[in-house]
Design an enzyme around this catalytic site. Structure first.
Site, mmCIF file in Angstrom:
data_model
loop_
_atom_site.group_PDB
_atom_site.id
_atom_site.type_symbol
_atom_site.label_atom_id
_atom_site.label_comp_id
_atom_site.label_asym_id
_atom_site.label_seq_id
_atom_site.Cartn_x
_atom_site.Cartn_y
_atom_site.Cartn_z
ATOM 1 N N ASP A 57 20.264 21.858 13.325
ATOM 2 C CA ASP A 57 19.640 23.041 12.730
ATOM 3 C C ASP A 57 20.686 24.144 12.545
ATOM 4 O O ASP A 57 21.859 23.858 12.343
ATOM 5 C CB ASP A 57 18.478 23.504 13.618
ATOM 6 C CG ASP A 57 17.318 24.087 12.824
ATOM 7 O OD1 ASP A 57 17.509 25.148 12.222
ATOM 8 O OD2 ASP A 57 16.235 23.477 12.809
ATOM 9 N N SER A 112 8.597 22.842 9.748
ATOM 10 C CA SER A 112 9.740 23.014 10.641
ATOM 11 C C SER A 112 9.284 23.269 12.065
ATOM 12 O O SER A 112 9.991 22.924 13.022
ATOM 13 C CB SER A 112 10.606 24.191 10.185
ATOM 14 O OG SER A 112 11.413 23.845 9.099
ATOM 15 N N HIS A 115 16.246 30.013 12.903
ATOM 16 C CA HIS A 115 15.455 28.789 12.737
ATOM 17 C C HIS A 115 15.641 27.814 13.897
ATOM 18 O O HIS A 115 14.669 27.286 14.453
ATOM 19 C CB HIS A 115 15.851 28.147 11.412
ATOM 20 C CG HIS A 115 14.931 27.092 10.915
ATOM 21 N ND1 HIS A 115 15.118 25.746 11.171
ATOM 22 C CD2 HIS A 115 13.815 27.157 10.141
ATOM 23 C CE1 HIS A 115 14.166 25.049 10.579
ATOM 24 N NE2 HIS A 115 13.363 25.879 9.946
#
Length: 370
Positions: free
Chosen positions: A143, A333, A176
């Protein structure tokens, strides 16, 4: 799929949907994967290819070594055609640039939530799928990096790594990856949130920079790293995606065949994920995850399709965030790491607690349960 790969060259196209953002082919840059031999032979094969085509090593930007060996470099279309015909070459694909979509996450204070214990929130999604003590479990997060000193995360600083050329830091400047990590393994303590596999060891493999930009090469390199250093029973979370890529799909299958469990986000474009990698992968130990709401309904932004194994909470999900903070967000996600946590806790078993409603493919996804 593999038998058709020699003809599968990604041409320069406009931006296309991916699992969590957009992708675009990179002009003049290609990824070449060799047929496997021993490490010495692969190096010899690569050097022979470069010499035969008159390709200067300075045109090679990345070299792969692991489950699959090869390189990324600046190549002409004529050179690409020659590589396609070479008996030592397994795959040739055009490089892709990936931009994570700006998350809809908003900061929140754990003290303002309704489900809490001693200042600690139990997110609705974690409560729904179930949670437990994940101490000693390893989850590799490919990520944007992970904040290593977040007070609610147990980040393995020794094994974490950046795959961004010229930037050795695996710290998360985008948010994220830290969000994903918290859903998987936030500590069960007196603050913040709780993860599905609370206190699991998070290995941050950084492939997206502080703007959310990444490449297929970086993702491939990180997954190759998992193949080399991961162990059976480990889990890898891939809350990302690219336009259809056989070479990435093949590597996902090779990682899964080693007994490493792979959780993949289906994507957020409300489309069939048959043209998105690795969300289109169908293989043992690979779990492609759609997004559901707290009412057990299929979120109308989520991708769908035959490759989707399971639905998990991905709407109004509470999670850790960069800057030692916390946030609420939406998307597959954030659904995928719920399943990653389950896989870590159960050793690869995902149970079901019914089916989602309003699944557009007519085959409702089972709802994940530990």
């Amino acid at each position: 799929m593999a038998g058709c790969q020699k003809e599968e060259i990604l041409e320069e196209t406009s931006a296309s949907p991916a699992a969590s953002g957009t992708t675009q082919a990179v002009s003049g840059k290609y990824i070449v994967i060799m047929k496997n031999g021993n490490a010495t032979n692969v190096q010899e094969q690569r050097n022979r290819l470069l010499q035969k085509l008159g390709i200067n090593s300075e045109r090679i930007s990345d070299v792969f070594n692991g489950a699959s060996d090869g390189f990324t470099g600046n190549l002409s279309k004529e050179e690409v055609q020659q590589l396609k015909q070479d008996g030592d070459v397994a795959y040739v694909e055009q490089e892709q640039a990936i931009n994570l979509e700006k998350t809809t996450a908003t900061l929140f204070s754990t003290t303002s939530t309704t489900t809490s214990t001693s200042g600690q929130t139990i997110p609705w999604g974690v409560a729904r799928v179930g949670y437990g003590d994940g101490t000693g479990k390893t989850v590799w997060v490919i990520d944007s990096g992970v904040q290593s000193n977040h007070p609610d995360l147990n980040v393995d600083k020794t094994r974490s790594k950046s795959f961004i050329s010229g930037d050795l830091s695996y710290e998360d400047g985008y948010g994220h990856g830290t969000a994903v990590a918290g859903i998987i393994g936030a500590k069960n303590n007196s603050e913040g949130v709780v993860g599905v596999a609370a206190n699991a060891s998070i290995v941050a493999l950084r492939v997206f920079d502080n703007t959310g930009y990444g490449t297929l090469t970086r993702i491939y390199s990180a997954l190759n790293h998992v193949y080399k250093y991961g162990k059976a029973g480990d889990v890898v979370n891939m809350s990302l995606g690219v336009a259809a890529s056989t070479l990435l799909d093949d590597l996902v299958k090779k990682v899964a065949a080693r007994g490493i469990f792979v959780a993949v986000a289906a994507g957020n474009s409300y489309t069939n994920c048959s043209n998105i990698s690795p969300a289109r992968v169908v293989a043992s130990n690979v779990y492609v995850v759609s997004n559901m709401t707290s009412l057990s309904a299929f979120n109308p932004t989520s991708n769908f399709g035959a490759s989707v194994n399971v639905a998990a909470p991905g709407t109004d999900v509470q999670m850790t965030w960069k800057g030692s903070g916390y946030a609420t967000g939406n998307g597959t996600s954030y659904a995928a790491p719920h399943v990653a946590g389950i896989l870590a806790m159960t050793g690869g078993r995902v149970s079901s607690q019914g089916l989602v409603t309003a699944d557009p493919d007519g085959k409702p996804d089972p709802i994940a349960l530990k």
